[in-house]
Design a protein around this motif. Structure first.
Motif, PDB file in Angstrom:
ATOM      1  N   GLY A  46      87.479  40.519 101.929  1.00 11.64           N
ATOM      2  CA  GLY A  46      86.839  39.688 100.932  1.00 11.64           C
ATOM      3  C   GLY A  46      87.806  39.097  99.918  1.00 11.64           C
ATOM      4  N   CYS A  47      89.102  39.175 100.216  1.00  8.91           N
ATOM      5  CA  CYS A  47      90.092  38.656  99.272  1.00  8.91           C
ATOM      6  C   CYS A  47      90.138  37.130  99.307  1.00  8.91           C
ATOM      7  N   LYS A  48      90.646  36.566  98.245  1.00  9.44           N
ATOM      8  CA  LYS A  48      90.775  35.118  98.115  1.00  9.44           C
ATOM      9  C   LYS A  48      92.231  34.720  98.355  1.00  9.44           C
ATOM     10  N   SER A  49      92.439  33.440  98.652  1.00  9.87           N
ATOM     11  CA  SER A  49      93.795  32.971  98.954  1.00  9.87           C
ATOM     12  C   SER A  49      94.750  33.211  97.789  1.00  9.87           C
ATOM     13  N   HIS A  89      84.464  32.986 104.414  1.00 10.21           N
ATOM     14  CA  HIS A  89      83.145  33.141 103.817  1.00 10.21           C
ATOM     15  C   HIS A  89      83.096  32.338 102.522  1.00 10.21           C
ATOM     16  N   GLY A  90      82.106  31.473 102.403  1.00 11.07           N
ATOM     17  CA  GLY A  90      81.936  30.700 101.186  1.00 11.07           C
ATOM     18  C   GLY A  90      82.705  29.398 101.220  1.00 11.07           C
ATOM     19  N   THR A  91      82.575  28.668 100.113  1.00 10.29           N
ATOM     20  CA  THR A  91      83.292  27.407  99.953  1.00 10.29           C
ATOM     21  C   THR A  91      83.810  27.302  98.528  1.00 10.29           C
ATOM     22  N   GLY A  92      84.766  26.428  98.332  1.00  8.44           N
ATOM     23  CA  GLY A  92      85.302  26.209  96.996  1.00  8.44           C
ATOM     24  C   GLY A  92      86.028  27.422  96.455  1.00  8.44           C
ATOM     25  N   PRO A  93      85.991  27.599  95.133  1.00  6.42           N
ATOM     26  CA  PRO A  93      86.731  28.697  94.499  1.00  6.42           C
ATOM     27  C   PRO A  93      86.266  30.088  94.947  1.00  6.42           C
TER      28      PRO A  93
END
Length: 117
Positions: A69-72, A102-106
């Protein structure tokens, strides 16, 4: 990781409150992370994909495996890989069916695909 072992280590530490020593639990936790990483690397070797991946790609896959679940931005910061490089590699790993977006944008985050486990 076995649930019963996790709770045994946790209870052992908690039983010493308020001055608990969390060394046993930390050892268990880091052993579990190492096992996950080894499991992932073995799966990559079995599928032959490992030989096709760069060091950065392998590092990113391992990081995502340990930080689902980490972000870039998290990946870039923790692995000290430039953000544009991470943002270029993530879609490549998605196309190789190694990670899922998973998800879009930020709020976009990544997890390993179930095919690896």
């Amino acid at each position: 990781m076995q649930k019963s072992e996790y709770y045994r280590a946790l209870r052992s530490c908690q039983s010493q409150r308020p001055n608990e020593n969390v060394n046993d639990w930390l050892s268990f936790f880091f052993d579990a992370l190492k096992n996950i990483q080894n499991h992932l690397l073995n799966k990559l070797k079995q599928s032959g994909i490992e030989t096709q991946l760069s060091l950065s790609e392998k590092s990113i896959i391992t990081f995502i495996g340990n930080n689902s679940g980490c972000k870039s931005g998290d990946i870039s910061k923790k692995l000290d890989i430039p953000s544009p490089t991470v943002k270029r590699i993530l879609p490549e790993l998605i196309n190789k069916n190694l990670i899922e977006k998973h998800g879009t944008g930020p709020g976009t985050n990544s997890t390993l695909t179930h095919l690896l486990f």
